[in-house]
Enzyme design. Structure first.
Site, mmCIF file in Angstrom:
data_model
loop_
_atom_site.group_PDB
_atom_site.id
_atom_site.type_symbol
_atom_site.label_atom_id
_atom_site.label_comp_id
_atom_site.label_asym_id
_atom_site.label_seq_id
_atom_site.Cartn_x
_atom_site.Cartn_y
_atom_site.Cartn_z
ATOM 1 N N CYS A 35 0.817 -1.215 0.000
ATOM 2 C CA CYS A 35 0.000 0.000 0.000
ATOM 3 C C CYS A 35 0.852 1.268 0.000
ATOM 4 O O CYS A 35 0.325 2.372 -0.076
ATOM 5 C CB CYS A 35 -0.977 0.004 1.173
ATOM 6 S SG CYS A 35 -2.472 -0.973 0.841
ATOM 7 N N HIS A 41 -2.337 3.080 -6.073
ATOM 8 C CA HIS A 41 -3.003 1.836 -6.473
ATOM 9 C C HIS A 41 -4.417 1.953 -5.935
ATOM 10 O O HIS A 41 -4.720 2.839 -5.117
ATOM 11 C CB HIS A 41 -2.309 0.604 -5.859
ATOM 12 C CG HIS A 41 -2.365 0.607 -4.379
ATOM 13 N ND1 HIS A 41 -1.513 1.348 -3.608
ATOM 14 C CD2 HIS A 41 -3.235 0.031 -3.514
ATOM 15 C CE1 HIS A 41 -1.827 1.209 -2.335
ATOM 16 N NE2 HIS A 41 -2.888 0.421 -2.241
ATOM 17 N N HIS A 43 -8.292 0.162 -4.522
ATOM 18 C CA HIS A 43 -9.018 -0.940 -3.889
ATOM 19 C C HIS A 43 -10.497 -0.801 -4.232
ATOM 20 O O HIS A 43 -10.997 0.314 -4.403
ATOM 21 C CB HIS A 43 -8.895 -0.891 -2.358
ATOM 22 C CG HIS A 43 -7.505 -1.105 -1.855
ATOM 23 N ND1 HIS A 43 -6.934 -2.353 -1.741
ATOM 24 C CD2 HIS A 43 -6.568 -0.226 -1.438
ATOM 25 C CE1 HIS A 43 -5.711 -2.231 -1.266
ATOM 26 N NE2 HIS A 43 -5.454 -0.949 -1.069
ATOM 27 N N ASP A 81 -15.795 7.643 -4.330
ATOM 28 C CA ASP A 81 -15.830 6.705 -5.452
ATOM 29 C C ASP A 81 -15.087 7.263 -6.669
ATOM 30 O O ASP A 81 -15.351 8.385 -7.106
ATOM 31 C CB ASP A 81 -17.278 6.392 -5.814
ATOM 32 C CG ASP A 81 -17.382 5.226 -6.779
ATOM 33 O OD1 ASP A 81 -16.542 4.300 -6.693
ATOM 34 O OD2 ASP A 81 -18.297 5.238 -7.624
ATOM 35 N N HIS A 82 -14.153 6.464 -7.173
ATOM 36 C CA HIS A 82 -13.302 6.846 -8.305
ATOM 37 C C HIS A 82 -12.451 8.073 -8.004
ATOM 38 O O HIS A 82 -12.128 8.858 -8.890
ATOM 39 C CB HIS A 82 -14.120 7.020 -9.593
ATOM 40 C CG HIS A 82 -14.603 5.712 -10.136
ATOM 41 N ND1 HIS A 82 -15.649 5.018 -9.574
ATOM 42 C CD2 HIS A 82 -14.158 4.950 -11.151
ATOM 43 C CE1 HIS A 82 -15.827 3.891 -10.231
ATOM 44 N NE2 HIS A 82 -14.928 3.817 -11.190
ATOM 45 N N GLU A 128 -11.356 -3.552 2.980
ATOM 46 C CA GLU A 128 -10.415 -3.050 1.970
ATOM 47 C C GLU A 128 -10.103 -4.127 0.940
ATOM 48 O O GLU A 128 -9.965 -3.854 -0.243
ATOM 49 C CB GLU A 128 -9.130 -2.568 2.637
ATOM 50 C CG GLU A 128 -8.191 -1.847 1.695
ATOM 51 C CD GLU A 128 -6.850 -1.551 2.347
ATOM 52 O OE1 GLU A 128 -6.438 -0.385 2.334
ATOM 53 O OE2 GLU A 128 -6.220 -2.486 2.871
HETATM 54 NI NI NI Z 1 -3.758 -0.110 -0.453
#
Ligand code: NI
Length: 139
Positions: A35, A41, A43, A81-82, A128
């Site tokens: 992470c 990145h 999730h 979101d996004h 997550e």
């Molecule tokens: Ni992460």
């Protein structure tokens, strides 16, 4: 009267990075693992919001679930979101974007509007990954 707990699930996809800016990438990797990847990145998170209250004897429910869902969508999902949790989310500014901190921040955002529906916020749970989730019950 009967006390019941009601949970609404919502989903959001968001990017983040766990890191302390004063540390090297290697040191951050030791603390935060994958992470901490420098180029972000994402999730696919699941959010479970549990409220509690007395079951209304004539309506047969604790609270109008549609109202709860609208509050969660407006105050939380639309902001996450996004989006990039580190960069885009007002209630996460200056906060390390861990699942724990996200759960606490979401609790703080939701506590008052949920109370205005007549129910009480009981738990904010965030999943997550398939294998990791956090629950926060307030302090
Ligand atoms: Ni992460």
């Amino acid at each position: 009267m009967a006390l019941a707990y009601l949970t609404r699930r919502e989903r959001f996809s968001a990017a983040h990075r766990l890191f302390k800016p004063e540390l090297s990438d290697t040191e951050n990797f030791d603390l935060f693992g994958q992470c901490s990847h420098p180029n972000w990145h994402g999730h696919n998170y699941e959010l479970f919001v549990t409220v509690k209250g007395q079951v209304n004897p004539s309506l047969g429910y604790v609270v109008n679930l549609k109202k709860v869902s609208e509050i969660i969508r407006e105050k939380v999902i639309s902001k996450l979101d996004h989006k990039n949790v580190n960069l885009d989310v007002d209630f996460m500014q200056g906060i390390l974007a861990t699942t724990e901190n996200l759960a606490i921040a979401i609790w703080r955002v939701l506590e008052k509007p949920i109370r205005e529906t007549g129910a009480e916020l009981h738990c904010v749970k965030i999943k997550e990954t398939e294998n990791n989730f956090v629950e926060y019950y307030g302090d």
